[in-house]
Motif scaffolding. Structure first.
Motif, PDB file in Angstrom:
ATOM      1  N   TYR A   1     -54.383  -4.792  26.115  1.00  0.00           N
ATOM      2  CA  TYR A   1     -55.704  -4.171  26.045  1.00  0.00           C
ATOM      3  C   TYR A   1     -56.741  -5.063  26.718  1.00  0.00           C
ATOM      4  O   TYR A   1     -57.549  -4.609  27.524  1.00  0.00           O
TER       5      TYR A   1
ATOM      6  N   GLU B   1     -56.574  -4.985  30.545  1.00  0.00           N
ATOM      7  CA  GLU B   1     -56.979  -3.683  31.079  1.00  0.00           C
ATOM      8  C   GLU B   1     -58.477  -3.476  30.897  1.00  0.00           C
ATOM      9  O   GLU B   1     -59.158  -2.979  31.795  1.00  0.00           O
TER      10      GLU B   1
ATOM     11  N   THR C   1     -48.865  -4.646  29.979  1.00  0.00           N
ATOM     12  CA  THR C   1     -50.311  -4.871  30.045  1.00  0.00           C
ATOM     13  C   THR C   1     -50.862  -4.973  28.635  1.00  0.00           C
ATOM     14  O   THR C   1     -50.335  -4.368  27.708  1.00  0.00           O
TER      15      THR C   1
ATOM     16  N   GLN D   1     -57.156   5.788  37.899  1.00  0.00           N
ATOM     17  CA  GLN D   1     -57.160   6.851  36.879  1.00  0.00           C
ATOM     18  C   GLN D   1     -57.384   8.229  37.501  1.00  0.00           C
ATOM     19  O   GLN D   1     -56.914   9.242  36.984  1.00  0.00           O
TER      20      GLN D   1
ATOM     21  N   HIS E   1     -54.527   7.066  26.858  1.00  0.00           N
ATOM     22  CA  HIS E   1     -54.892   5.759  26.304  1.00  0.00           C
ATOM     23  C   HIS E   1     -55.181   5.808  24.807  1.00  0.00           C
ATOM     24  O   HIS E   1     -54.825   4.895  24.068  1.00  0.00           O
TER      25      HIS E   1
ATOM     26  N   MET F   1     -61.932   1.819  27.558  1.00  0.00           N
ATOM     27  CA  MET F   1     -61.984   1.423  28.963  1.00  0.00           C
ATOM     28  C   MET F   1     -63.324   1.805  29.600  1.00  0.00           C
ATOM     29  O   MET F   1     -63.770   2.946  29.482  1.00  0.00           O
TER      30      MET F   1
ATOM     31  N   ILE G   1     -52.344   1.977  25.316  1.00  0.00           N
ATOM     32  CA  ILE G   1     -52.355   0.769  26.154  1.00  0.00           C
ATOM     33  C   ILE G   1     -51.678  -0.381  25.415  1.00  0.00           C
ATOM     34  O   ILE G   1     -50.795  -1.042  25.932  1.00  0.00           O
ATOM     35  N   GLU G   2     -52.127  -0.601  24.199  1.00  0.00           N
ATOM     36  CA  GLU G   2     -51.503  -1.636  23.372  1.00  0.00           C
ATOM     37  C   GLU G   2     -51.657  -1.231  21.911  1.00  0.00           C
ATOM     38  O   GLU G   2     -52.723  -0.778  21.500  1.00  0.00           O
TER      39      GLU G   2
END
Ligand code: AMP
Length: 632
Positions: A4, A7, A2, A22, A268, A418, A403-404
């Protein structure tokens, strides 16, 4: 893999799906019926109908798998005390505290005001409130009696928990006289005060409603107190924060949304996993203390290190030795602390084994480039800036490494987190700014889980303060300026209002002005934030006296300066004390009578005051300039 971008888009376009997933990170005693109720903007309700408990998620839930893991490592370089508490021991202490509170008739929905220094009991007390469903309101121990009184009147607590004293930089600060004074100043009569006796200060609160904690703790040593299962949207705590008026705002937080958001942020943003050790040297009186000393690390099963002391006592190596000793993986502090450490012997850092440390997180104030570069070079570890506010409860801008692995950019804390529908808005029109254009950092509705629900007891103030300040748009204003680049990275450019940030602490200049104005010699006063090499900003006061001729007499100036400092100390606390007091015979104002704070601040920083179309009297600015030049 995935990204960023994907997401983030999902968190904004399909918030129910995103946050519904979540929510699996925490325990729900009763599952929620609906992820989001957005039927009454700007109010949002997350995980409607779900029942849970913050204390259960932070403590009880871990007993099955990590009862013998350290939950809390408490270190005080002020008293020399170091203690470890496993999750099992933490559970026992929290139950004792909850039983004591219950014996004092504290029940669900009651407010408990916690006015404590950095002692382990403060953490027990907060978690005990959460266990009982009582709403904690922690007041920073550095605040003075009138401040405390204002918070007592607003929160109307059923109980205050305090200690005999705090300690800072080797000095004992008696708490009980402050509490006594606050109790007599407050209109609301607090029925009882629980005292934790550290045996630091000889004087005791003499009030008949005073209850000593220790004997009660013994009495309830083996107590077991059931967790109160709360609907996700019931309040968990109120934390007061400064605004532009003297009246503090009680930021109210929920239960379920907060737990989910913190758990998600631990992965995250902080990449902290169960078993890791996290050290957040801050204070429980601030939001970072609530979120990243207490709730987030414990909810995620980490060990949290709670610290009483400064970064330079007994010497500038103390934090790094703690990293070595406790194999700390994550550290989270404010840039001010790093600027203080920068002045220390670099050997002190190099002498410690920092191999356990993965990342240093910094937030609370702008991270200037020299500080960022220095600490990165000295530490040779990633340094991650993140931007948020008491109101948001967790970082709204950061690099989401979990996440990234987006590359960091110097001068920017990163990209929106997020669920934060962030935009830069034109101050005049409310329109979205083009990349590279400066605007007000705003958030679209709904705010993600974990953010403030409302202002305690004042829904209207929540709406009017935060949701009506950007013209033509119902968006939440952060009151910060920012600019976003083509890749979505945001840089923070300072406040749009009269709030300043001294050593990571938010102070309302109006609050300081109100305190100074209460001195009988003062006719008028302006307080501005001026760039400071260590603290980020310092408060400068420009004072007009009722009788300016007084200053001609020898010694009067120094005496007045000391009195004014004392006035601020006793009304707001020493953190709000102006770094400099300048006497002038008039203040620069617009023709409509508005103080030209930005122009004064510019002069104090050696800049040109800029465009001043409606200034009433240019002489006033010249006076400010002269006073700055003369150092008086
Ligand atoms: P507080 O609610 O006391 O945490 O203060 C929040 C304010 O601190 C924000 O509105 C910003 O003005 C400032 N702030 C927090 N974090 C950062 C950061 N990483 N960079 C720049 N300013 C920050």
């Amino acid at each position: 893999m995935t990204t960023y971008r994907e997401e983030f888009r999902r968190s904004i376009e399909a918030p129910e799906a995103f946050w519904g997933e979540q929510a699996r990170r925490i325990h729900w005693e009763t599952p929620f019926e609906k992820v989001l109720d957005d039927s009454r903007p700007p109010f949002a309700r997350w995980f409607v109908g779900g029942r849970t408990n913050l204390c259960y998620n932070a403590v009880d839930r871990h007993l099955a798998s990590r009862a013998q893991q350290d939950a809390l490592i408490y270190v005080s370089t002020e008293t020399g005390i170091e203690r470890r508490y496993t999750y099992a021991e933490l559970h026992a202490e929290v139950n004792r505290m909850a039983a004591v509170m219950r014996s004092l008739h504290v029940k669900k929905g009651d407010r408990v005001l916690i006015y404590l220094p950095m002692i382990a009991e403060a953490l027990f007390a907060m978690l005990a409130c959460a266990r009982l469903g009582a709403i904690h309101s922690v007041v920073f121990g550095g605040f003075a009696a009138p401040n405390l009184a204002a918070r007592i009147d607003d929160a109307k607590p059923a109980l205050i928990i305090t200690a005999d004293a705090g300690a800072r930089a080797g000095k004992v600060i008696d708490y009980t006289p402050l509490v006594d004074e606050a109790l007599s100043r407050a209109e609301y009569k607090v029925p009882q005060v629980l005292l934790i006796d550290r045996q630091l200060a000889p004087e005791r609160l003499q009030a008949p409603y005073l209850i000593a904690y220790e004997p009660l703790r013994e009495q309830f040593f083996d107590a077991c107190v059931q967790c109160e299962w709360l609907e996700s949207n019931e309040p968990s705590y109120v934390l007061y924060t400064s605004g532009t008026t003297g009246r503090p705002k009680g930021v109210q937080r929920d239960v379920g949304g907060y737990a989910v958001a913190l758990a998600a942020s631990m992965e995250h943003i902080f990449q902290g996993a169960a078993g890791d050790v996290m050290f957040t040297p801050s204070d429980i009186g601030w939001v970072v203390g609530h979120s990243y000393i207490i709730y987030a690390p414990l909810i995620a099963g980490l060990t949290t290190v709670m610290y009483e002391g400064t970064p330079v006592r007994p010497d500038g190596g103390v934090w790094w030795r703690l990293v070595e000793q406790y194999r700390i993986n994550l550290m989270f502090t404010a840039p001010t602390a790093i600027r203080v450490l920068k002045k220390q012997d670099p050997q002190l850092m190099q002498q410690a084994d920092l191999s356990s440390l993965r990342t240093l997180f910094l937030a609370g104030e702008p991270l200037d480039e020299p500080t960022a570069q220095w600490i990165q070079g000295a530490l040779r570890k990633p340094v991650v800036d993140n931007y948020w506010q008491t109101e948001t409860g967790w970082p709204m801008i950061a690099i989401p490494h979990g996440i990234e692995d987006l590359p960091p950019k110097l001068g920017s804390p990163g990209v929106p987190s997020m669920g934060f529908n962030l935009s830069l808005r034109d101050e005049q029109t409310g329109d979205i700014c083009a990349p590279g254009e400066k605007g007000v950092i705003a958030l679209g509705y709904p705010l993600p889980p974990g953010c403030m629900q409302t202002v305690w007891g004042d829904d209207r103030r929540f709406v009017d303060t935060y949701w009506k300040s950007v013209p033509n748009q119902q968006v939440y204003s952060t009151f910060d300026w920012g600019v976003q680049d083509d890749d979505g990275y945001v840089s923070i450019l300072g406040r749009t209002d009269d709030v300043i940030n001294v050593a990571g602490h938010r102070l309302g200049t109006r609050e300081i002005e109100e305190a100074l104005s209460s001195h009988p010699a003062v006719a008028e006063v302006a307080v501005v934030g001026v760039a400071d090499a260590v603290k980020g900003q310092a408060a400068f006061a420009f004072v007009v006296l009722r009788d300016a001729d007084r200053l001609n007499a020898p010694g009067v100036r120094e005496g007045l300066e000391a009195e004014l400092a004392h006035t601020v100390d006793t009304q707001l606390g020493a953190i709000a004390r102006p770094a400099r007091v300048h006497f002038v015979s008039m203040l620069p104002k617009t023709r409509s009578g508005k103080l030209l704070r930005r122009a004064i601040a510019a002069l104090a920083e050696g800049r040109e005051p800029g465009d001043l179309p409606t200034i009433e009297d240019i002489g006033a600015l010249q006076q400010v300039k002269a006073a700055l030049g003369a150092g008086g």
